[in-house]
Scaffold this motif. Sequence first.
Motif, PDB file in Angstrom:
ATOM      1  N   GLY A  30       0.657  -1.242   0.071  1.00 52.78           N
ATOM      2  CA  GLY A  30      -0.045  -0.060   0.059  1.00 52.78           C
ATOM      3  C   GLY A  30       0.793   1.243  -0.026  1.00 52.78           C
ATOM      4  O   GLY A  30       0.257   2.253   0.368  1.00 52.78           O
ATOM      5  N   ASP A  31       2.033   1.433  -0.288  1.00 47.68           N
ATOM      6  CA  ASP A  31       2.726   2.534  -0.191  1.00 47.68           C
ATOM      7  C   ASP A  31       2.411   3.493  -1.272  1.00 47.68           C
ATOM      8  O   ASP A  31       2.268   4.780  -1.157  1.00 47.68           O
ATOM      9  N   ALA A  32       2.202   3.080  -2.739  1.00 49.63           N
ATOM     10  CA  ALA A  32       1.952   3.874  -3.568  1.00 49.63           C
ATOM     11  C   ALA A  32       0.461   3.873  -4.162  1.00 49.63           C
ATOM     12  O   ALA A  32      -0.082   4.734  -5.045  1.00 49.63           O
ATOM     13  N   ALA A  33      -0.427   3.397  -3.466  1.00 50.24           N
ATOM     14  CA  ALA A  33      -1.829   3.173  -3.878  1.00 50.24           C
ATOM     15  C   ALA A  33      -2.618   2.778  -2.596  1.00 50.24           C
ATOM     16  O   ALA A  33      -2.093   2.172  -1.567  1.00 50.24           O
ATOM     17  N   THR A  34      -4.066   2.859  -2.588  1.00 45.82           N
ATOM     18  CA  THR A  34      -4.872   2.542  -1.570  1.00 45.82           C
ATOM     19  C   THR A  34      -5.282   1.220  -1.590  1.00 45.82           C
ATOM     20  O   THR A  34      -5.463   0.162  -2.567  1.00 45.82           O
ATOM     21  N   PRO A  35      -4.660   0.306  -0.599  1.00 46.23           N
ATOM     22  CA  PRO A  35      -4.915  -1.196  -0.470  1.00 46.23           C
ATOM     23  C   PRO A  35      -6.413  -1.438  -0.216  1.00 46.23           C
ATOM     24  O   PRO A  35      -7.200  -1.048   0.369  1.00 46.23           O
ATOM     25  N   VAL A  36      -6.573  -2.652  -1.326  1.00 45.02           N
ATOM     26  CA  VAL A  36      -8.109  -2.837  -1.096  1.00 45.02           C
ATOM     27  C   VAL A  36      -8.092  -4.514  -0.739  1.00 45.02           C
ATOM     28  O   VAL A  36      -7.161  -5.270  -1.461  1.00 45.02           O
ATOM     29  N   ILE A  37      -8.919  -4.741   0.195  1.00 46.37           N
ATOM     30  CA  ILE A  37      -9.173  -6.193   0.337  1.00 46.37           C
ATOM     31  C   ILE A  37     -10.480  -6.838  -0.060  1.00 46.37           C
ATOM     32  O   ILE A  37     -11.397  -6.059   0.190  1.00 46.37           O
ATOM     33  N   ILE A  38     -10.627  -7.804  -0.648  1.00 45.68           N
ATOM     34  CA  ILE A  38     -11.958  -8.601  -1.310  1.00 45.68           C
ATOM     35  C   ILE A  38     -12.230  -9.335  -0.001  1.00 45.68           C
ATOM     36  O   ILE A  38     -11.430 -10.425   0.151  1.00 45.68           O
ATOM     37  N   ASP A  39     -13.490  -9.143   0.764  1.00 47.48           N
ATOM     38  CA  ASP A  39     -13.901 -10.098   1.568  1.00 47.48           C
ATOM     39  C   ASP A  39     -14.937 -11.045   0.749  1.00 47.48           C
ATOM     40  O   ASP A  39     -16.034 -10.393   0.265  1.00 47.48           O
TER      41      ASP A  39
END
Length: 333
Positions: A30-39
């Motif tokens: 997530g350094d350069a972008a928004t981290p997304v988690i798929i539940d």
Amino acid sequence: MSTQEAAEKHIPVLMERCTQLLAEACRTVGDAATPVIIDATLGMGGHTQALLEAVPEATVLGIDRDPQALQIAGQRLQRFGPRFRGVRAVYDSIGELAAQLGENEVLAGVLFDLGVSSLQLDEVERGFAYSYDAPLDMRMDSAVDSQDPTAAELLAEITEPQLKGILSKYGEERFSGRIAAAIVRARDTQPLTTTAQLAAVIDSAVPAAAKRTGGHPAKRSFQAIRIAVNRELEVLERAIPAALDAVAVGGAVVVLSYHSLEDRIVKRAIGARTTSSAPAGLPVELDEHKPTFRPLLRGAEPPSAEEIAANPRAASAKLRAAEKIRSMARSTP
């Protein structure tokens, strides 16, 4: 207690461990972008809530085929605003959903909590359990516009050999032939429309000696019919590789399974990505043969005795997780 209140009190299986693994993945990618988690199995939103609280910079995309689950989770997670997005879908569509992420978003992790959700088990009218009488439904998507057949519809049309195969394969039921024959005889007399009817027919087909151990005689058959109604293993066979393909380098795929059939699929899919595919005796391992994932756990991790005592439904859970360490190498033409 309302369904919403029950959802808020429900504690998901291995919540802290799953959150820890996925939070670390978010920090990695997530350094350069928004981290997304798929539940991939949103349910009542317990895992998603823990993730949104633990990783303030993350967004969670919650997938569920059950509109009731999406409604309950949406209310529960409303306070997180746009950081939570709910999607009505079956989780083998992970690849398509990942491809629709924004330019400044990166898929840091995917979480699967397989099997039937507490919401579905506890809602009597859903017909998942043999322990009470209810319409014989068993669909995870029970919406009015659902195209899935109910368990009653499946049992009304299926042939005896097909039913025997389902009970044997999905329920690992040693009396599959006797039970299938009994169900077909019973439906020829009267349609099977309730869980009590089905449980009684199964009970009558199982020898008395076999009922002394192993729990309710209908347990395995109900599991098998539920899996067939929802095509659970077919969907899982597609979904795990899709998740492994879609996650970013440094991201993680985390899977909770509850019976051997699910775990076998998960173990095989992760094993294929965490071992070299180089032929035996090859002097140099080419990039295209190198593993693309590394295991994050030693085999399957079970819940602790303390967690099982607090939540008996956790007893059969197995947790597997892997981190993507490189993209698939492309062979030169």
